[in-house]
Design a protein around this motif. Structure first.
Motif, PDB file in Angstrom:
ATOM      1  N   LEU A 208       0.826  -1.217   0.000  1.00  0.00           N
ATOM      2  CA  LEU A 208       0.000   0.000   0.000  1.00  0.00           C
ATOM      3  C   LEU A 208       0.858   1.264   0.000  1.00  0.00           C
ATOM      4  CD1 LEU A 208      -2.726  -0.962   2.641  1.00  0.00           C
ATOM      5  CD2 LEU A 208      -2.929  -0.989   0.147  1.00  0.00           C
ATOM      6  N   ASP A 209       2.099   1.121   0.393  1.00  0.00           N
ATOM      7  CA  ASP A 209       3.008   2.249   0.527  1.00  0.00           C
ATOM      8  C   ASP A 209       3.877   2.424  -0.720  1.00  0.00           C
ATOM      9  OD1 ASP A 209       3.824   4.303   2.170  1.00  0.00           O
ATOM     10  OD2 ASP A 209       5.608   3.221   2.842  1.00  0.00           O
ATOM     11  N   CYS A 210       3.753   1.475  -1.671  1.00  0.00           N
ATOM     12  CA  CYS A 210       4.615   1.496  -2.857  1.00  0.00           C
ATOM     13  C   CYS A 210       4.229   2.671  -3.754  1.00  0.00           C
ATOM     14  CB  CYS A 210       4.484   0.177  -3.614  1.00  0.00           C
ATOM     15  SG  CYS A 210       5.567   0.131  -5.050  1.00  0.00           S
ATOM     16  N   LYS A 211       5.257   3.366  -4.247  1.00  0.00           N
ATOM     17  CA  LYS A 211       4.992   4.563  -5.053  1.00  0.00           C
ATOM     18  C   LYS A 211       4.899   4.237  -6.559  1.00  0.00           C
ATOM     19  CE  LYS A 211       5.542   7.636  -1.562  1.00  0.00           C
ATOM     20  NZ  LYS A 211       5.303   6.733  -0.425  1.00  0.00           N
ATOM     21  N   GLU A 212       5.187   2.961  -6.929  1.00  0.00           N
ATOM     22  CA  GLU A 212       5.112   2.576  -8.351  1.00  0.00           C
ATOM     23  C   GLU A 212       3.671   2.756  -8.853  1.00  0.00           C
ATOM     24  OE1 GLU A 212       7.426   1.413 -10.571  1.00  0.00           O
ATOM     25  OE2 GLU A 212       9.035   1.693  -9.092  1.00  0.00           O
ATOM     26  N   GLU A 213       3.564   3.354 -10.014  1.00  0.00           N
ATOM     27  CA  GLU A 213       2.246   3.641 -10.600  1.00  0.00           C
ATOM     28  C   GLU A 213       1.345   2.407 -10.613  1.00  0.00           C
ATOM     29  OE1 GLU A 213       0.559   6.810 -13.517  1.00  0.00           O
ATOM     30  OE2 GLU A 213       2.276   6.850 -12.220  1.00  0.00           O
ATOM     31  N   SER A 214       1.924   1.271 -11.088  1.00  0.00           N
ATOM     32  CA  SER A 214       1.111   0.052 -11.234  1.00  0.00           C
ATOM     33  C   SER A 214       0.557  -0.393  -9.876  1.00  0.00           C
ATOM     34  CB  SER A 214       1.962  -1.065 -11.846  1.00  0.00           C
ATOM     35  OG  SER A 214       3.135  -1.243 -11.078  1.00  0.00           O
ATOM     36  N   CYS A 215       1.365  -0.294  -8.850  1.00  0.00           N
ATOM     37  CA  CYS A 215       0.926  -0.742  -7.520  1.00  0.00           C
ATOM     38  C   CYS A 215      -0.128   0.208  -6.948  1.00  0.00           C
ATOM     39  CB  CYS A 215       2.108  -0.862  -6.569  1.00  0.00           C
ATOM     40  SG  CYS A 215       3.281  -2.111  -7.109  1.00  0.00           S
ATOM     41  N   GLU A 217      -2.210   1.878  -8.698  1.00  0.00           N
ATOM     42  CA  GLU A 217      -3.418   1.573  -9.474  1.00  0.00           C
ATOM     43  C   GLU A 217      -4.106   0.319  -8.924  1.00  0.00           C
ATOM     44  OE1 GLU A 217      -6.254   2.207 -12.100  1.00  0.00           O
ATOM     45  OE2 GLU A 217      -4.558   3.575 -11.802  1.00  0.00           O
ATOM     46  N   VAL A 218      -3.334  -0.754  -8.773  1.00  0.00           N
ATOM     47  CA  VAL A 218      -3.884  -2.043  -8.332  1.00  0.00           C
ATOM     48  C   VAL A 218      -4.548  -1.927  -6.962  1.00  0.00           C
ATOM     49  CG1 VAL A 218      -3.248  -4.354  -7.520  1.00  0.00           C
ATOM     50  CG2 VAL A 218      -2.275  -3.472  -9.642  1.00  0.00           C
ATOM     51  N   THR A 219      -3.909  -1.146  -6.073  1.00  0.00           N
ATOM     52  CA  THR A 219      -4.390  -1.143  -4.685  1.00  0.00           C
ATOM     53  C   THR A 219      -5.450  -0.073  -4.422  1.00  0.00           C
ATOM     54  OG1 THR A 219      -2.542   0.286  -4.074  1.00  0.00           O
ATOM     55  CG2 THR A 219      -2.240  -2.078  -3.726  1.00  0.00           C
ATOM     56  N   ARG A 220      -5.856   0.595  -5.506  1.00  0.00           N
ATOM     57  CA  ARG A 220      -6.853   1.665  -5.317  1.00  0.00           C
ATOM     58  C   ARG A 220      -8.100   1.161  -4.592  1.00  0.00           C
ATOM     59  NH1 ARG A 220      -6.197   5.315  -9.939  1.00  0.00           N
ATOM     60  NH2 ARG A 220      -4.568   6.083  -8.572  1.00  0.00           N
ATOM     61  N   ASP A 221      -8.559  -0.036  -4.951  1.00  0.00           N
ATOM     62  CA  ASP A 221      -9.784  -0.574  -4.324  1.00  0.00           C
ATOM     63  C   ASP A 221      -9.471  -1.648  -3.290  1.00  0.00           C
ATOM     64  OD1 ASP A 221     -11.347   1.020  -6.023  1.00  0.00           O
ATOM     65  OD2 ASP A 221     -11.034  -0.441  -7.648  1.00  0.00           O
ATOM     66  N   ALA A 222      -8.267  -1.619  -2.770  1.00  0.00           N
ATOM     67  CA  ALA A 222      -7.889  -2.630  -1.776  1.00  0.00           C
ATOM     68  C   ALA A 222      -8.745  -2.469  -0.518  1.00  0.00           C
ATOM     69  CB  ALA A 222      -6.419  -2.478  -1.421  1.00  0.00           C
ATOM     70  N   PRO A 223      -8.972  -3.565   0.224  1.00  0.00           N
ATOM     71  CA  PRO A 223      -9.723  -3.430   1.472  1.00  0.00           C
ATOM     72  C   PRO A 223      -9.040  -2.434   2.407  1.00  0.00           C
ATOM     73  CG  PRO A 223      -8.836  -5.676   1.216  1.00  0.00           C
ATOM     74  CD  PRO A 223      -8.538  -4.934  -0.043  1.00  0.00           C
ATOM     75  N   SER A 224      -9.851  -1.722   3.200  1.00  0.00           N
ATOM     76  CA  SER A 224      -9.315  -0.707   4.120  1.00  0.00           C
ATOM     77  C   SER A 224      -9.180  -1.294   5.512  1.00  0.00           C
ATOM     78  CB  SER A 224     -10.266   0.488   4.162  1.00  0.00           C
ATOM     79  OG  SER A 224     -10.007   1.258   5.318  1.00  0.00           O
TER      80      SER A 224
END
Ligand code: HAM
Length: 422
Positions: A208-215, A217-224
């Motif tokens: 969740l802390d990764c600054k890579e664009e792809s990550c 993007e992927v984690t945008r809807d990750a559980p909170s």
């Protein structure tokens, strides 16, 4: 051959140091108001202190520590401290501070070392002002350290910093969240960066802390994580937020704040400023209730923060504070007798608390006056052989340009009476 400093290691030169003094002074002022006491801990510690405290899979421990073998027979490993919390917890335990008074509010100032890629606001040797409260489990103290930070920022004149707040849960509820997050990430594993794919299993929250664009993007809807807190953590976080609202301290909930160190639980926060660019946290911290126990001590809750000095100074426009202290008196002398007199007078006046400077070699009157001006001297005392013969010296006020003759035998009293130096 010229030898330069190491990449990521910076000098703080006169002219800039005054801003640092200003910030440090204000920090001490605020810490005193909140009843924090200073602690000074070593810059070098045993490597295992950091690997155990910060976590084996954190970026810092995996690749950023300056570690070297000691010269002893065992070949023990030592590390330049990458942060201050672990050392403070170790000192609290080692000195058994908890036996006399379990609740300790401590602060520290000093350099930390991380072998990160240097860029704006990111150095390999950087300075932190940090604070740690040990022994208090209550949510009041979480709010208190945040209010302290707000007071400090307002004292130094920092504007536009945002408080981002999260709760990381505890040993009861974080495993459930971790499982849910890992399941979510596994379904999207191929889209994650190589680094996150590698560390996902061991530490999914770091993704969740990764600054890579792809990550991102992927984690945008990750559980909170906020949906997974147990009742105790939820109640604790609720009180922290209520106290902040009552104190009119604005904050933004940000469930993506996971912090780069493993010791955190419950409250976690970062103060960010868009003006800092990608390294946007000017201060950060949170609760670490398990750390002291993990290091072999009694169960002792903890909460604290650290401010990045370079980033703070970068954000402040401290034109006034940057003024170096003004020199009071410059002694302009002529001839050997003048020099001998000036040397001993300078010493006597300095002992009386007056800031005095003089040349060491004979220079023209004009050049000496120029130097006095450059140093910002408030007064100049002109000592010629002729004046000495008469038993007088000439005092010139550099602001008003007024000149007067003073008697040599009453010089110090005269200067003090005229408030030169005071
Ligand atoms: P941290 O987030 O690793 O936390 O660092 C705190 C602050 O130090 C950052 O927000 C940033 O301003 C500054 N900082 C970190 N790394 C660098 C760097 N390479 N160059 C310049 N500034 C940097 C800690 O260190 C925790 N010990 C804070 C804490 C205390 N948590 C609880 N108690």
């Amino acid at each position: 051959m010229k030898i330069n400093s190491i990449k990521g290691f910076a000098d703080i030169l006169p002219g800039d140091v005054e801003s640092w003094h200003f910030v440090e002074e204000k920090a001490r002022e605020v810490f005193a108001r909140y009843s924090f006491f200073e602690i000074r801990i070593p810059i070098v510690e045993k490597t295992e202190l950091f690997s155990r405290s910060l976590g084996e899979t954190t970026d810092i421990v995996e690749k950023e520590m300056y570690t070297f073998p000691d010269q002893d027979a065992k070949g023990s490993l030592l590390t330049l401290r990458p942060e201050g919390t672990a050392g403070v917890a170790r000192a609290y335990l080692e000195a058994e501070l908890y036996k006399v008074e379990p609740v300790r509010k401590l602060f520290y100032l000093g350099p930390m070392f991380r072998r990160e890629r240097p860029q704006k606001g990111r150095l390999r040797q950087f300075y932190q002002i940090g604070a740690e409260v040990l022994g208090r489990p209550d949510p009041l103290v979480d709010a208190e350290v945040l209010l302290l930070l707000r007071d400090f920022f307002s004292l130094v004149g920092l504007e536009g910093a945002t408080l981002e707040l999260n709760s990381l849960g505890d040993v009861q509820c974080r495993p459930g969240y971790r499982k849910a997050l890992l399941a979510f990430l596994k379904e999207r594993e191929k889209k994650l960066c190589a680094n996150c794919q590698r560390r996902m299993e061991r530490n999914p929250l770091r993704v969740l802390d990764c600054k890579e664009e792809s990550c991102v993007e992927v984690t945008r809807d990750a559980p909170s994580i906020l949906d997974y807190l147990c009742d105790d953590c939820r109640a604790h976080f609720g009180v922290v937020q209520r106290l902040l609202r009552d104190s009119e301290l604005d904050y933004q909930l940000n469930p993506r704040i996971v912090r780069g160190l493993d010791y955190y639980c419950r409250t976690a926060f970062e103060w960010t400023s868009a003006r800092l660019g990608s390294q946007n946290a000017v201060a950060a911290g949170g609760r670490y209730d398990g750390l002291v126990e993990d290091l072999g001590g009694p169960p002792t809750p903890g909460v604290g923060f650290a401010i990045g000095m370079e980033r703070l100074v970068l954000l402040l426009e401290m034109k006034e504070a940057r003024q170096a202290p003004r020199l009071t008196l410059f002694l302009v002398w002529v001839g050997d007798a003048g020099r001998a007199w000036a040397f001993s007078a300078a010493h006597r006046l300095r002992q009386r608390g007056i800031a005095v400077e003089m040349e060491g070699e004979q220079k023209s009157l004009k050049s000496q006056m120029r130097r006095a001006d450059k140093l910002g001297a408030s007064y100049v005392l002109i000592v010629g052989e002729e004046e000495l013969g008469r038993g007088t010296v000439v005092l010139r006020n550099m602001d008003t340009k007024e000149q007067s003759e003073l008697a040599l035998d009453r010089l110090e009293d005269e200067l003090l009476a005229r408030r030169v130096g005071g």
